[in-house]
Design a protein around this motif. Structure first.
Motif, PDB file in Angstrom:
ATOM      1  N   GLN A   1       6.744  97.044   9.109  1.00  0.00           N
ATOM      2  CA  GLN A   1       6.663  95.894   8.209  1.00  0.00           C
ATOM      3  C   GLN A   1       5.924  96.265   6.925  1.00  0.00           C
ATOM      4  O   GLN A   1       6.313  95.849   5.833  1.00  0.00           O
ATOM      5  CB  GLN A   1       5.978  94.713   8.909  1.00  0.00           C
ATOM      6  CG  GLN A   1       6.841  94.079   9.968  1.00  0.00           C
ATOM      7  CD  GLN A   1       6.114  93.025  10.785  1.00  0.00           C
ATOM      8  OE1 GLN A   1       4.898  93.069  10.953  1.00  0.00           O
ATOM      9  NE2 GLN A   1       6.874  92.089  11.331  1.00  0.00           N
TER      10      GLN A   1
ATOM     11  N   HIS B   1       8.261  98.451   4.876  1.00  0.00           N
ATOM     12  CA  HIS B   1       9.290  97.589   4.281  1.00  0.00           C
ATOM     13  C   HIS B   1       8.743  96.869   3.049  1.00  0.00           C
ATOM     14  O   HIS B   1       9.414  96.790   2.011  1.00  0.00           O
ATOM     15  CB  HIS B   1       9.795  96.583   5.312  1.00  0.00           C
ATOM     16  CG  HIS B   1      10.906  95.728   4.817  1.00  0.00           C
ATOM     17  ND1 HIS B   1      10.703  94.498   4.253  1.00  0.00           N
ATOM     18  CD2 HIS B   1      12.242  95.941   4.780  1.00  0.00           C
ATOM     19  CE1 HIS B   1      11.858  93.984   3.884  1.00  0.00           C
ATOM     20  NE2 HIS B   1      12.804  94.838   4.196  1.00  0.00           N
ATOM     21  N   LEU B   2       7.534  96.361   3.146  1.00  0.00           N
ATOM     22  CA  LEU B   2       6.900  95.670   2.024  1.00  0.00           C
ATOM     23  C   LEU B   2       6.714  96.623   0.837  1.00  0.00           C
ATOM     24  O   LEU B   2       7.022  96.264  -0.314  1.00  0.00           O
ATOM     25  CB  LEU B   2       5.559  95.086   2.463  1.00  0.00           C
ATOM     26  CG  LEU B   2       4.799  94.275   1.421  1.00  0.00           C
ATOM     27  CD1 LEU B   2       5.578  93.021   1.037  1.00  0.00           C
ATOM     28  CD2 LEU B   2       3.433  93.898   1.961  1.00  0.00           C
ATOM     29  N   CYS B   3       6.235  97.827   1.107  1.00  0.00           N
ATOM     30  CA  CYS B   3       6.059  98.817   0.036  1.00  0.00           C
ATOM     31  C   CYS B   3       7.392  99.184  -0.612  1.00  0.00           C
ATOM     32  O   CYS B   3       7.500  99.251  -1.840  1.00  0.00           O
ATOM     33  CB  CYS B   3       5.397 100.079   0.572  1.00  0.00           C
ATOM     34  SG  CYS B   3       3.640  99.906   0.924  1.00  0.00           S
TER      35      CYS B   3
ATOM     36  N   SER C   1      10.100  97.415  -0.713  1.00  0.00           N
ATOM     37  CA  SER C   1      10.584  96.256  -1.475  1.00  0.00           C
ATOM     38  C   SER C   1       9.900  96.185  -2.834  1.00  0.00           C
ATOM     39  O   SER C   1      10.561  95.930  -3.855  1.00  0.00           O
ATOM     40  CB  SER C   1      10.329  94.958  -0.704  1.00  0.00           C
ATOM     41  OG  SER C   1      11.075  94.932   0.478  1.00  0.00           O
TER      42      SER C   1
ATOM     43  N   LYS D   1       1.292 103.666  -2.842  1.00  0.00           N
ATOM     44  CA  LYS D   1       2.274 103.163  -1.875  1.00  0.00           C
ATOM     45  C   LYS D   1       3.045 104.315  -1.226  1.00  0.00           C
ATOM     46  O   LYS D   1       3.269 104.319  -0.012  1.00  0.00           O
ATOM     47  CB  LYS D   1       3.230 102.183  -2.550  1.00  0.00           C
ATOM     48  CG  LYS D   1       2.560 100.849  -2.851  1.00  0.00           C
ATOM     49  CD  LYS D   1       3.506  99.874  -3.461  1.00  0.00           C
ATOM     50  CE  LYS D   1       2.904  98.565  -3.830  1.00  0.00           C
ATOM     51  NZ  LYS D   1       1.590  98.224  -3.373  1.00  0.00           N
TER      52      LYS D   1
END
Length: 89
Positions: A22, A25-27, A29, A57
């Motif tokens: 998760q 995925h956030l990074c 995005s 990141k």
């Protein structure tokens, strides 16, 4: 997570992978959105990340995937040793 599963190593690993994926995925995005903002060059929507933010990141994602791979390998090694001991018995 159910209380009975909190002490299960396999469940702990799955929860760890979930958390890390998760975060990755956030990074990704954020990096993708930043790239799109750079590509479009719209002054009303400038890129939010600078070079330092991007580097942080990327390094975090590299460390995260490395840690997940190390933990997965450790579990595989443990299971292989367990099976080898059971076959000898």
């Amino acid at each position: 997570m159910d209380q009975d599963l909190r002490s299960d190593p396999a469940t702990q690993f799955i929860a760890f992978v979930l958390d890390m994926s998760q975060g990755i995925h956030l990074c990704l995005s954020a990096l993708h959105a930043n790239h799109l903002a750079q590509e479009h060059g719209d002054p009303a929507c400038p890129p939010l990340l600078n070079a330092f933010d991007i580097d942080v990141k990327l390094r975090w994602m590299l460390a995260s995937t490395g840690t997940m791979a190390e933990q997965a390998q450790a579990i595989i090694d443990y299971l292989n040793e367990l099976i080898a001991r059971q076959r000898k018995a």
